[in-house]
Scaffold this motif. Structure first.
Motif, PDB file in Angstrom:
ATOM      1  N   GLU B 402      34.360  44.736  41.954  1.00 46.23           N
ATOM      2  CA  GLU B 402      34.215  43.505  42.666  1.00 46.23           C
ATOM      3  C   GLU B 402      33.482  42.471  42.352  1.00 46.23           C
ATOM      4  O   GLU B 402      33.683  41.401  42.858  1.00 46.23           O
ATOM      5  N   PRO B 404      31.135  41.471  39.599  1.00 44.42           N
ATOM      6  CA  PRO B 404      30.598  41.450  38.093  1.00 44.42           C
ATOM      7  C   PRO B 404      29.458  40.413  37.857  1.00 44.42           C
ATOM      8  O   PRO B 404      28.950  40.301  36.652  1.00 44.42           O
ATOM      9  N   GLU B 405      29.143  39.832  38.967  1.00 48.21           N
ATOM     10  CA  GLU B 405      28.035  38.471  39.165  1.00 48.21           C
ATOM     11  C   GLU B 405      27.454  38.575  40.258  1.00 48.21           C
ATOM     12  O   GLU B 405      27.948  38.794  41.139  1.00 48.21           O
ATOM     13  N   ARG B 408      28.678  36.380  43.327  1.00 50.24           N
ATOM     14  CA  ARG B 408      30.024  37.218  43.845  1.00 50.24           C
ATOM     15  C   ARG B 408      29.510  38.270  44.877  1.00 50.24           C
ATOM     16  O   ARG B 408      29.902  38.693  45.677  1.00 50.24           O
ATOM     17  N   ALA B 411      28.235  36.972  47.982  1.00 50.11           N
ATOM     18  CA  ALA B 411      29.403  36.446  48.683  1.00 50.11           C
ATOM     19  C   ALA B 411      29.930  37.651  49.532  1.00 50.11           C
ATOM     20  O   ALA B 411      30.467  37.600  50.783  1.00 50.11           O
ATOM     21  N   LEU B 412      30.226  38.871  48.754  1.00 53.19           N
ATOM     22  CA  LEU B 412      30.637  40.081  49.153  1.00 53.19           C
ATOM     23  C   LEU B 412      29.965  40.993  50.123  1.00 53.19           C
ATOM     24  O   LEU B 412      30.461  41.605  51.066  1.00 53.19           O
ATOM     25  N   ARG B 414      26.450  39.986  51.288  1.00 50.44           N
ATOM     26  CA  ARG B 414      25.603  39.368  51.990  1.00 50.44           C
ATOM     27  C   ARG B 414      24.253  39.412  51.420  1.00 50.44           C
ATOM     28  O   ARG B 414      23.059  38.767  52.134  1.00 50.44           O
TER      29      ARG B 414
END
Lengths: 392, 469
Positions: B402, B404-405, B408, B411-412, B414
């Motif tokens: 979910e 890879p960066e 991200r 965001a997922l 915190r």
């Protein structure tokens, strides 16, 4: 002749452009109905406006024509874990829209009457009753309208979860995959994409859904139906965790600041606008941040000793009448649009996805979509300037 | 939003450490009047941080071997004060449309925000400790190396009465030495670098024999006083309930325990790059810093015309190099505005900066980043202490594909969303994500900068009464 190894070809019933909450939920409902789906997302699913909005899950304040969809969305939000496998920090905290003057209170009362038939359960609270129930707001409002079952959720984790749930049921979800070319073919559509890693993807689909948010105008225009869509960047900020003082999602009649406090104590506030860095990215504007902070601390003196630890914005598509475009293309059979939510797509998104799935399956949706048809802008050929913030 | 249009020449320097002070001095010498904005109450930066006025300890006691350099830098700034606009205790929290947003009063409560236009900007924001978590690292009594040094220099206090030092880099030995000199008991110095690393690096470090000799002196001095020094160490866990009581560590698979009431740790430094990011500078990955740094020419020019970077904030090179880089960037500014500048001095500075870079490469060899850390940190160890995100949570997000960066991942999960905005936890999150994805820290992207770069008090906000006026 050997096929190029880096070219992948897919044939599906439905191709969806845009993996936000609308495209993601459309993919989910279509897959549940048994359609094969390819969802193409240029960035990461739910990373744009769907994932970086304020997180209000709010029916109150929407125009009556949105309320049938909004009510259906309300029911879907109630089944969130069953639909997407997570709770998403969704709470039905209530949404309290404040009136800071008698005139604003009268306007809230008028709204309550206007939408009475939809059964939102709105309740006007004013005077001594208001002060007794919301001592934290002191005399900074004369009253308000409470929608007890509205609330808030965490968009960063809710929105990506729709596409993920669709993928679990078999939808092909491709992130980092911008669509370079779309054309109508004899029996459907041909989409050519290039993954940022360089691989090419070709999708043939009978049906095409345009759910690409602020970037939807381009696709619509390529099918001969330009839309006066403009981009704007609502400005948001969050504090460090502070002692709980706010258990209801707050908006203000007539617009301005809005705020909510999450379980762990951070206060999320919004209001004002950011500015575009380029077509894809935006940043909160200094004056918006400082004005938002000033207004927020006037409304919530509890923030007096707090800090803003992060600000953000996103890129959202706005229409001239602030209603979205949802429904079939007027030029191209098999093409459906759903975009232009004008800063209010998060709550309604799951029901829009469901309505799109019904349109694909039945040719019609069980919720009325007339107000959202794309042809209503025929003749309006100019995008308006940056619109004023919507009320929250 | 109204972009601040600069109608006149206004050079601004952010930071009053070695790079910022030398940049200011160079501009003043050329007859310019720069604005110098600094977070600290007095100039000197972190390395030459000055104690509050009226403080009694001598520079020799505060800065040791570096007293002469500290004194020279402090005097340089004192001498040019009448020729600069100096704003101490001021936080630059944003850059937008050719102007800085600055809160006074150290960014603490009561500070207003002011928009300060610039025509030319020299960013010299310095660095912070690089922190890699391990079990118990959030226990009260665990400090960063730099933080421990600041406590000593600025407040004249030690972080504990029996302090253990852990990590790697020149600062490890220096701070241990300073603590011992100041009268604290040093429970030991535990270097994550191996003896072989240091032996291999000796030829390179001899490029700067004075600095090399100082390092040897600290080690010798500490050993002579019976301070245990170990290399090739890995921390296992901090023991203590509510306060550090001991560190359990291991070397060659054997565990040992050292009692202490405070632990100072750090694994080198990481550059502060958020302002360069907000200014729109292009970044490149620096393999030695294992971090993204603003692209710059040897003169300190960035990809944005009129914006220059100097000092550790442009890539870690140490205080001496920072002084030269600050001067070099100011000379570039003078050249860019068509003022006369000393070309011979430019050549000399660039030559010495290149030598400093070579020495820095040798140092990186002597004190290598513990590349095995990311694989070894247990799942339940908190990485982001603000948002309480563990190593396991980050690995899980990476494993299921979910995240890879790094943005991200933020965001997922915190991670990096709290008070520090990734300034403290970002390096660790990057290393963990890279390890989980089987790539290097250059392969997971760069955390996007957002204002405010540090927490902004609500007092900075614009109130209704001000808008009316």
């Amino acid at each position: 002749m050997i096929a190029r190894l880096d070219m992948e070809r897919l044939q599906t019933d439905v191709a969806i452009v845009g993996g936000g909450i609308v495209g993601g939920s459309a993919a989910l409902f279509l897959t549940r109905m048994g359609f094969s789906v390819a969802l193409l997302e240029r960035d990461w699913c739910g990373a744009k406006a769907s994932g970086v909005n304020y997180g209000g899950v709010r029916r109150q304040g929407r125009p009556p024509e949105q309320l049938p969809l909004s009510q259906r969305a309300h029911a879907l939000w109630g089944r969130l874990p069953e639909l997407i496998g997570i709770e998403g920090e969704y709470v039905r905290s209530g949404h309290l829209k404040l009136a800071r003057s008698e005139a604003d209170l009268a306007s809230l009362v008028a709204y309550n009457k206007k939408v009475a038939e939809f059964g939102l359960g709105l309740e006007i609270v004013a005077g001594a009753d208001f002060r007794a129930r919301y001592p934290v707001l002191g005399d900074r409002a004369v009253g308000g309208s409470l929608c007890p079952e509205d609330g808030h959720a965490n968009p960063r984790i809710v929105s990506p979860a729709f596409a993920r749930a669709a993928a679990r049921l078999g939808a092909v979800v491709r992130e980092q995959t911008p669509v370079d070319h779309v054309e109508r073919t004899g029996d459907g559509f041909l989409l050519r994409c290039t993954h940022v890693g360089g691989n090419s993807l070709e999708v043939r689909a009978r049906v095409l859904l345009n759910c690409s948010g602020a970037w939807s105008g381009r696709l619509a225009e390529s099918f001969g139906e330009p839309v006066p869509l403009s981009s704007a960047h609502p400005c948001m900020a969050v504090t460090e965790p502070i002692a709980r003082f706010l258990d209801v999602n707050i908006g203000v009649e007539g617009g301005g600041v809005y705020g909510r406090q999450v379980e762990r104590g951070n206060v999320v506030i919004g209001g004002g606008r950011g500015f575009a860095l380029d077509a894809d990215r935006a940043r909160p504007a200094r004056n918006a941040v400082l004005t938002l902070m000033g207004e927020a601390v006037d409304l919530f003196p509890e923030l007096r000793h707090a800090h803003v630890i992060r600000t953000w914005t996103g890129v959202e598509g706005y229409t001239p009448d602030r209603n979205p475009i949802i429904g079939p293309s007027a030029t191209t059979p098999g093409l459906f649009h759903a975009f232009g939510f004008s800063g209010a797509g998060f709550q309604i998104g799951p029901a829009v996805g469901e309505a799109l799935a019904e349109l694909v399956r039945d040719g019609r949706s069980s919720a009325p979509l007339d107000a959202f048809r794309i042809t209503r802008f025929a003749g309006v050929d100019q995008a308006p300037g940056i619109p004023a913030p919507a009320g929250h | 939003m109204s972009p601040a249009h600069v109608t006149s020449f206004r050079p601004v320097i952010v930071g009053a450490g070695p790079a910022g002070v030398r940049a200011a001095e160079t501009l003043v010498a050329a007859g310019l009047r720069p604005l110098v904005i600094d977070e600290a109450a007095r100039w000197g930066g972190q390395i030459y941080r000055q104690p509050p006025e009226g403080f009694q300890r001598t520079k020799r006691a505060l800065y040791g071997f570096e007293a002469g350099k500290a004194d020279a830098l402090h005097r340089a700034m004192a001498d040019i004060l009448p020729g600069v606009d100096y704003r101490p205790r001021s936080l630059v929290w944003n850059i937008e449309a050719g102007a800085l947003d600055v809160t006074c009063n150290g960014g603490s409560e009561g500070g207003r925000s002011e928009t300060v236009p610039f025509s030319h900007l020299i960013l010299a924001p310095g660095a912070t400790d690089r922190v890699l978590p391990f079990p118990g690292w959030t226990t009260p009594g665990v400090f960063t190396l730099g933080g421990s040094q600041v406590a000593l220099k600025f407040q004249g206090c030690a972080v504990g009465s029996r302090v253990l030092f852990l990590g790697t880099g020149p600062l490890l030995y220096l701070v241990a030495y300073q603590y011992a000199k100041a009268g604290a008991e040093v429970a030991g110095v535990l270097d994550t670098a191996g003896f072989a690393d240091q032996a291999r690096a000796v030829p390179g470090m001899l490029r700067d024999p004075a600095t090399f000799a100082k390092g040897l002196y600290y080690v010798g001095w500490l050993r002579a006083r019976g301070v245990p020094i170990h290399s090739g160490v890995r921390p296992v866990r901090v023991e203590g309930d509510g306060r550090v009581e001991a560190l359990v560590w291991q070397r060659n698979g054997r565990e040992e325990r050292t009692a202490c009431d405070a632990l100072a740790f750090g694994l080198g430094l990481r550059p502060e790059t958020q302002l360069a990011d907000l200014a729109g500078c292009r970044f490149r990955f620096d393999a030695m810093d294992r971090a993204w740094v603003p692209e710059r020419t040897p003169a300190g020019r960035t990809s944005v015309p009129g914006v220059y970077v100097a000092g550790d904030g442009a890539g870690i090179a140490g205080a001496d190099a920072a002084e030269m880089a600050g001067e070099r960037a100011a000379l570039a500014l003078l050249e860019d505005i068509g003022r006369p500048f000393d070309a011979a001095r430019v050549a000399h500075l660039e030559q010495r900066l290149a030598a400093a870079a070579r020495f820095r490469r040798a140092l990186t060899g002597a004190f290598p980043f513990p590349a095995d850390w990311a694989a070894s940190v247990p799942d339940d160890t908190p990485v982001c202490r603000c948002e309480e995100v563990t190593a396991g949570t980050l690995r899980q997000a990476a494993r299921v594909g979910e995240a890879p960066e790094i943005n991200r991942l933020k965001a997922l999960t915190r991670v990096g969303m709290g008070r520090c905005q990734g300034r403290m936890c970002g390096a660790a999150a990057t290393e963990l994500l890279a390890q989980a994805l089987g790539t290097g820290p250059d392969g997971v992207g760069r955390l996007r900068g957002q204002p405010p770069i540090k927490p902004l008090p609500f007092s900075a906000g614009i109130r209704d009464e001000e808008k009316a006026s």
